[in-house]
Design a protein around this motif. Structure first.
Motif, PDB file in Angstrom:
ATOM      1  N   CYS A  16       0.844  -1.185   0.000  1.00 43.04           N
ATOM      2  CA  CYS A  16       0.000   0.000   0.000  1.00 43.04           C
ATOM      3  C   CYS A  16       0.886   1.243   0.000  1.00 43.04           C
ATOM      4  O   CYS A  16       1.917   1.260   0.669  1.00 43.04           O
ATOM      5  N   ASN A  21       7.052  -0.509   5.029  1.00 40.20           N
ATOM      6  CA  ASN A  21       7.987  -1.446   4.404  1.00 40.20           C
ATOM      7  C   ASN A  21       8.882  -0.779   3.360  1.00 40.20           C
ATOM      8  O   ASN A  21      10.010  -1.222   3.138  1.00 40.20           O
ATOM      9  N   GLN A  50       3.263  -9.437   4.408  1.00 41.79           N
ATOM     10  CA  GLN A  50       3.713  -8.272   3.634  1.00 41.79           C
ATOM     11  C   GLN A  50       5.212  -8.092   3.793  1.00 41.79           C
ATOM     12  O   GLN A  50       5.923  -7.795   2.835  1.00 41.79           O
ATOM     13  N   PHE A 202      -4.116  -1.230   8.229  1.00 44.49           N
ATOM     14  CA  PHE A 202      -4.817  -1.982   9.274  1.00 44.49           C
ATOM     15  C   PHE A 202      -4.469  -1.612  10.709  1.00 44.49           C
ATOM     16  O   PHE A 202      -5.162  -2.012  11.627  1.00 44.49           O
TER      17      PHE A 202
ATOM     18  N   ILE D  45      -3.345  -5.602  -0.657  1.00 43.18           N
ATOM     19  CA  ILE D  45      -4.368  -4.772  -0.032  1.00 43.18           C
ATOM     20  C   ILE D  45      -4.760  -3.605  -0.910  1.00 43.18           C
ATOM     21  O   ILE D  45      -5.912  -3.178  -0.937  1.00 43.18           O
TER      22      ILE D  45
END
Ligand SMILES: Cc1ncc(C[n+]2csc(CCOP(=O)(O)OP(=O)(O)O)c2C)c(N)n1
Ligand SMILES: Cc1ncc(C[n+]2csc(CCOP(=O)(O)OP(=O)(O)O)c2C)c(N)n1
Ligand code: SF4
Ligand code: SF4
Ligand SMILES: [Mg+2]
Ligand SMILES: [Mg+2]
Lengths: 281, 600, 281, 600
Positions: A16, A21, A50, A202, D45
């Motif tokens: 995202c 990251n 992820q 999240f 996502i």
């Protein structure tokens, strides 16, 4: 000279926008460049999540394995060929949840690899369930009434289990993070860098700003990384202030130096001699 | 003329029953005799009941004995458990202490006259092991006393025993040697002139034979295959496989590493194999459960992997120290989704050695997992066999080196265009090792494209599945067809059909049935079919071979798994089944009796 | 009044004569008697190993489960019915090896059970391989050149992971052991008692005498079990002197008190009402 | 007259594609229409490509659509991926921003005229979602704009949409409601007078129907079965099963607990079940690997256990968000040694609800594990169905209470003589709960005697295995035979044969084939066979039903697992197979085309 961009590849990034990251990956590339390790001389082993996808979005040799199992695969690879530079990218769920037992064992085995845990305190790839490091009470879709288990403390556990190198970084402090990764790579033995990493999709609690407001560099306040007792006490601190930096480092004998046959050369480098083998039967 | 003698030595765990057994076997071996020895023990360290069942012959043995010709009862329980089935001409050696003896070391469980009640044999030899051992110089030598006595009744010249004891205890020094010789002599003399009625021709004989277990054969097979890494988690009856390679560490470039659990063990093996070192792990069914996930990642990344599944009765913990063959369908179908794998089930130690070598070869040639099925019976039985230690000078690794990498089609100009999963006719893609050159090796358990990048594309998924599955055609051709033996084409012919470790007992049963009067009377003929290379099954070739044959499945499981597999692959339905599920190995007479029952 | 012998049963004991487990079992029986818990009101959950066999040789309800999985089964049973008195008997291999991940999770979950680890620093039932707590360098049949991983530290790990109750007993100090088990049973939350237990058949290093020469009672030197820092430091001590006793205890909220629906009654005790269920769909 | 319209809305993950889809479905539902909706998304996502495929009909739908009648392209990729397969009369709604617009929020991926190149349809409606959304009051309403536009072309009266928006956003307050109504109106108006050529009869209609997924049906089925404990470890596509019960915690006595791994999840379920609380865990193949060991302990201790395996393509991580049916043989053979278990594979949400109830009932009645096979397609498709929420007033638990305990034969005088594993004719032993009375309940995963004490005795082992296996006869009779449908007895008849989630597409294919000209010309007839209750298979009863029938297996795996299973159990060999392994669900026309190919 190796440069960070030597690690770029053209595989579509799937994180995202705004994910922590990106910064971790950037710090990795810089570290490898500064250590002058070209991508063909590094082996990434990563788990599912992820964080585990990190090496897909850059060059290098790669074993992207099962959820939770990266340390076990990395251990096997390192025993086979301890000349390999192995970096493990794992998630907090991957490493402290599904892979908890391998985490404990890797510390005890003191296998000479660098473990980077992308600790976003949540299961990112599976859409936001609590992770072992999620705060008590954190509400998620699946934890409707809030998390009821107290959070796992990776550093305290590692230090209690005898880890020789334990550090905490934060994706939002890239310079410090790079140095920590570098020290970890230079360490002869198992090196844990737990990395605080905001998950913008999240984790609405532990945001970039939330961390920014809390983290402080223990080196800047003069923490001596050879002081185990102090390191453990620091590892128990979490809340208004969150310590980052190199908690502890001691000299240690890595696994491959404890094994006679690996003392002089790597396991893979021995020639096979059928006659010699037959002779010892 | 063929002479067979079965010796059964029973007592408690910790009493050194197995030590006596191996001493016997070793002396027999030095006399050029053949032995087949099984150990039966409980899941405990001391006490309980255990026995060694040693069958001795002057010809090759392929199956264990059953009813003992010579019973050595170290304790009451042994006597109680065996007396009803003894033959009238069986010889019994009884550990009979004089319990009124004011001796603190008296064995409370030694036998009394009362224990003999109901014993069919009259040939009873009473000796006091503890007393004789103490006389010899130490209670610890009770085993040697017992051995001495057994050798006497077998008619073994004492010198042969002595010679072995000297050799055996050389490392421990003169006094230990002498202690044991004295003890053996005490036992030998205690037998007086009692001799068992069947006798061998004892003389020192040099042979090219070895006495070996399946577990050890598996371990040596791995070493002969240049396997260098043995990650494992202890589990009966699989630990012996790893234990057998431990003595070679220091002599050969191997690393034996105890993992934190079976999940780690299999993933460590995969990691090492990926990095270029042949690796093997060994476990039993419960541990295999935990390895099923790893099996999938090996398959998906096309990383060679060799696993030994040494079976035992389940479900769950089941009978940890006993034998069974109940994991076949599990192993063939284990892990989510289907993928090619090899499953080999050797029937003897010598076949085990070869199967392990074959497993490594095939696993690397096809880049698929290979599983070797042992069981407690095969893994732990000690069998005399022709020395089979054939080690090839070199092993073929099917790995790209820099030279052929450069030549390879999959590598064009730039180093990072190496395609680990390039689509080929055979389904096998060129395999390189990480960090070995300019190229980068990238693998993932996600579905991926030729370069090892994650791909969710529908077409790519089909292509990659097809690529992996396309190996199957050639893989099937690597599988030896079952051994099918029958005296002559005949009506009314039944085939004892089995796989893996039941091979020996089945063949012996077949030999017995050939001569069986009841069968002859009824005009019934027998043959046998033994599967060793099991999966993938070459159904096309198999079908004509077994069509119209009446198969009597002989298996150690309750749902007739090989029978089901044959039906599944060929549509051929087996005629009947002999299923033994008590955790104890097959013996020939059992199969004979059941076979005759089945067809009557 | 319940007496220790009420726990006797006539199933044949299968341990080696002289095994430390006999004394542990004796201490258990005494504890239950002193707490006046009859065997039909206790549920033993145990793993696979010699320690795991303990409840077979005594009365009580019993789930003897898979190697390593006792804590997971106990957790399920306790959630189903938190009125159950659950005692888990596990081995060092069972609990810290195969079951390591469940050990970490049980601490975090703070499930209200008592965990007794029969820590003989060896795999007993499988005939003497090294266990996670075996000393570095210990030679076994399978570890021919000696153990190469540093030993697992159960107390330090537990304390680092936030355990609320952590103690170490020794089978050779039955009175102290009994008291520790009693305190553990009385503790509301997850209570670990790691018990040093000689294995006469396979551990020739850590013998009864070896322990006798080293253990000392931290309570007797006035250790305050509410002092976490001190407890952690004590947990790192191992060698010439080995501390035993109650290392740490803090008040905590056990799992079932964190779950709304378990606040007033046990999960199993709710009546089923099909209509009510249908009504909320 | 039957009217079917398929709407496909494509864009990036995170663009709210699914939100638009469910808004559409809800309005359709309020108009008494039927929908069948599938979500296709990648394992990420944000970004990438995902779509919602919504099929709408005025009659019951049992399968998804395929080629869209109305394509809504939120981004270029959607257009590029679909344009070649569009029908000439398809209507395209294009998110076409004016990119020269000096607007910072312009969607860079929106479509341009160039993207239309090669598009077979001329019916293109261009709207600027972001611009309209901003005009309406916020970019966040872009989805509602899109929905408004789609409703316009579907001919839905705006009031119906408005009413739903009011209901949907009630909790969020007036301003949010108004914002969305404005946005919807913008989209609605943007469509102008463009209407799709097929139209429904739109009017508010009350029905007794629900729109539900298989995952939710499974969760509710568990609640209806008095399941109270849901330990789980997250894994696609299984997490939805657990997620669906979460909203009921607080309302019903349930505990949902995320375990540290799947091993813990299954063992926690077993522990709770042992203690008396019905428990269920849910996972996909990779997690099921880790549960196989637990399956064995449930079997050995005869503890009831219900597991949902929601399948996805493997091996290993495979395609985490896609669908497949590749775990059947694994699930049937999983765990070392064999033991009775139930495997149920419902085909629709309503069947899922019933199968889960049945699984709980059977698992407790027979004290064996029961596994329900879902897959990503069944678990996540949202389907209109008749309300099937039948909750029984009470559930039968097959547990001894103190009264019948006392009466029970297995309990004589003394409390500790209760035999958890007493040998009975049915194989089912009286089950009591721990700490519920004077008796003691003792279970172990080791082989045990009737009292639950470890036993290594050979005879006991046989008795206990037989006891457990003797349940199979009755268990088979609990299994519904497959549904076998064909118009009439005829030569040249082929049976589309499947199991689980492919039921709907197969039946729809069969309906199409009934009318197919090519089939008629060639004198070919079709029928279908659908398995729902799979294991244990009642081969005796099944065999006569399918003997001499030509089966065309329709499965989503590469090795035709149900086909193999049928052969294994009956010896009957299937005629042909239609295997789809691209991770995308079956649709009727695919089966039709392949079936016609197959028989030609
Ligand atoms: C055996 C198994 N269980 C579950 C999963 C599903 N799964 C994939 S990623 C993941 C968790 C990811 O969380 P974390 O490790 O924290 O990584 P993140 O995505 O947060 O970086 C889970 C549970 C899996 N792939 N395999
Ligand atoms: C999955 C699995 N792996 C391995 C085993 C074999 N096994 C049984 S007991 C045991 C170790 C026992 O050691 P520990 O837990 O320390 O108990 P102890 O016997 O020393 O009391 C092992 C490895 C098993 N039963 N299941
Ligand atoms: S879900 Fe969270 S961790 Fe994953 S890519 Fe998005 S922001 Fe990063
Ligand atoms: S092997 Fe060791 S732990 Fe097991 S019973 Fe014997 S002495 Fe005790
Ligand atoms: Mg995470
Ligand atoms: Mg132990």
């Amino acid at each position: 000279m190796v440069e960070p961009k030597d690690y770029d590849n053209d595989f579509e990034n799937k994180w995202c926008p705004g994910c922590g990251n990106f910064l971790i990956q950037k710090a990795m590339k810089q570290t490898f460049a500064e250590l002058n390790i070209p991508p063909e001389k590094i082996l990434f082993v990563s788990g599912i999540g992820q964080g585990g996808k990190t090496p897909h979005f850059m060059k290098g040799n790669l074993f992207h394995c099962l959820h939770g199992r990266a340390l076990a695969v990395a251990t096997g690879a390192k025993i086979a060929n301890h000349d390999l530079n192995i970096v493990v990218n794992s998630g907090d769920g991957d490493c402290y949840g599904e892979g908890g037992n391998h985490f404990l064992a890797a510390i005890r085995r003191n296998i000479d690899i660098t473990l980077l845990v992308h600790n976003n305190q949540v299961y990112g790839l599976t859409k936001g369930q609590a992770s072992p490091t999620s705060a008590l009470g954190m509400v998620t879709k699946l934890q409707k009434h809030g998390v009821t288990s107290s959070p796992f403390n990776p550093l305290a556990t590692a230090l209690g289990s005898g880890a020789g190198f334990a550090a905490r970084g934060f994706s939002g402090e890239p310079e410090q993070l790079k140095e920590l990764i570098k020290q970890a790579m230079n360490y002869r033995g198992f090196a844990l860098v737990d990395i605080l990493q905001p998950c913008v999709s999240f984790n609405k609690i532990n945001t970039h700003q939330w961390y920014k407001d809390r983290v402080y560099d223990i080196q800047s306040i003069g923490h001596d990384p050879s002081d185990l007792a102090k390191a453990i006490m620091l590892s128990l601190e979490w809340g208004e202030r969150i310590p980052t930096g190199l908690f502890y480092q001691k000299e240690s004998t890595p696994f491959h130096s404890r094994i006679g046959v690996l003392q002089d050369r790597t396991l893979i480098s021995y020639p096979f001699d059928g006659e010699k083998t037959a002779a010892v039967f | 003329m063929r002479t067979n003698i079965t010796v059964k030595i029973g007592g408690e765990a910790g009493q050194g029953i197995q030590t006596i057994g191996s001493l016997l076997a070793e002396v027999c071996h030095s006399a050029g005799l053949f032995t087949f020895s099984i150990d039966d023990f409980e899941s405990r360290i001391r006490g309980g009941h255990s026995f060694n069942l040693l069958r001795i012959s002057n010809e090759q043995l392929i199956a264990p004995g059953h009813i003992p010709d010579i019973l050595v009862a170290i304790d009451q329980r042994t006597m109680n458990l065996n007396k009803a089935t003894l033959l009238p001409d069986s010889l019994v050696i009884l550990n009979a202490e004089n319990k009124s003896d004011s001796n603190a070391d008296i064995d409370e469980n030694s036998c009394s006259e009362a224990d003999l009640e109901g014993c069919k044999s009259d040939n009873v030899l009473r000796i006091s092991l503890n007393r004789l051992a103490k006389e010899a110089g130490g209670l610890i030598t009770a085993n040697t006393v017992a051995a001495g006595c057994i050798f006497a009744v077998l008619g073994t010249p004492f010198d042969m025993l002595k010679e072995l004891l000297v050799k055996k205890f050389k490392a421990k020094g003169e006094s230990v040697i002498n202690l044991n010789i004295t003890a053996a002599q005490k036992g030998y003399e205690a037998a007086g002139t009692v001799r068992y009625h069947k006798q061998f021709d004892w003389k020192p004989t040099k042979t090219d034979r070895i006495v070996i277990s399946g577990a050890k054969a598996a371990g040596l097979g791995a070493l002969a295959s240049d396997c260098r890494f043995f990650p494992f988690y202890p589990m009966s009856p699989a630990t012996g496989v790893i234990a057998s390679v431990v003595p070679y560490s220091g002599k050969l470039p191997i690393v034996v590493e105890q993992a934190e659990d079976e999940i780690a063990a299999v993933n460590m093996a995969i990691g090492a194999s990926f990095a270029g070192v042949r690796s093997m792990t060994s476990t039993s069914g419960g541990g295999f459960c935990l390895m099923t996930e790893g099996l999938g990642i090996a398959a998906m990344t096309e990383t060679p992997l060799v696993i030994v599944d040494s079976q035992r009765p389940g479900p769950a913990t089941g009978l940890p120290t006993r034998t069974a063959q109940p994991d076949l369908l599990f192993v063939i179908n284990a892990s989510q989704d289907d993928f090619p794998r090899f499953v080999l089930a050797p029937g003897t130690p010598s076949e085990t050695f070869e199967s392990v070598k074959k497993a490594f070869y095939l696993s690397e040639k096809y880049q698929v997992p290979a599983i070797i099925m042992l069981d407690q019976f095969l893994a732990t039985s000690q069998v005399t066999q022709q020395n089979f230690f054939k080690v090839d000078k070199d092993v073929e690794r099917f790995i790209l080196n820099e030279d052929n990498l450069k030549a390879s089609d999959s590598l064009s100009q730039s180093p990072d265009t190496y395609k680990r999963y390039s689509i080929t006719d055979s389904g096998i893609s060129p395999r390189a090792l990480p960090c070995m050159g300019n190229i980068m090796v990238r693998v993932t358990g996600n579905e991926h494209n030729e370069k090892g990048e994650i791909s969710e594309d529908a077409k790519n998924k089909v292509n990659m599945s097809n690529k992996r599955n396309s190996k199957l055609a050639a893989m099937k051709k690597e599988m030896e067809l079952p051994e099918i033996i029958y005296p002559k084409e005949a009506d009314n012919q039944f085939f004892l059909t089995g796989w893996g470790s039941s091979k020996g007992p089945i063949i012996e049963a077949y030999e017995i049935l050939k001569l069986d009067e009841r069968a002859k009377e009824r005009g019934i003929n027998f043959g046998y079919i033994i599967f060793k290379d099991i999966w993938p099954m070459d159904a096309e070739s198999l079908k004509p071979l077994i069509a119209n044959k009446k198969l009597i499945m002989v298996e150690q499981n309750s749902n007739c798994q090989m029978g089901k597999l044959i039906t599944q692959e060929t549509g051929i339905i087996y005629h009947a089944s002999i299923l033994k599920i008590d955790g104890r190995p097959f013996y020939a007479q059992y199969i004979v009796d059941k076979a005759l029952e089945t067809i009557s």
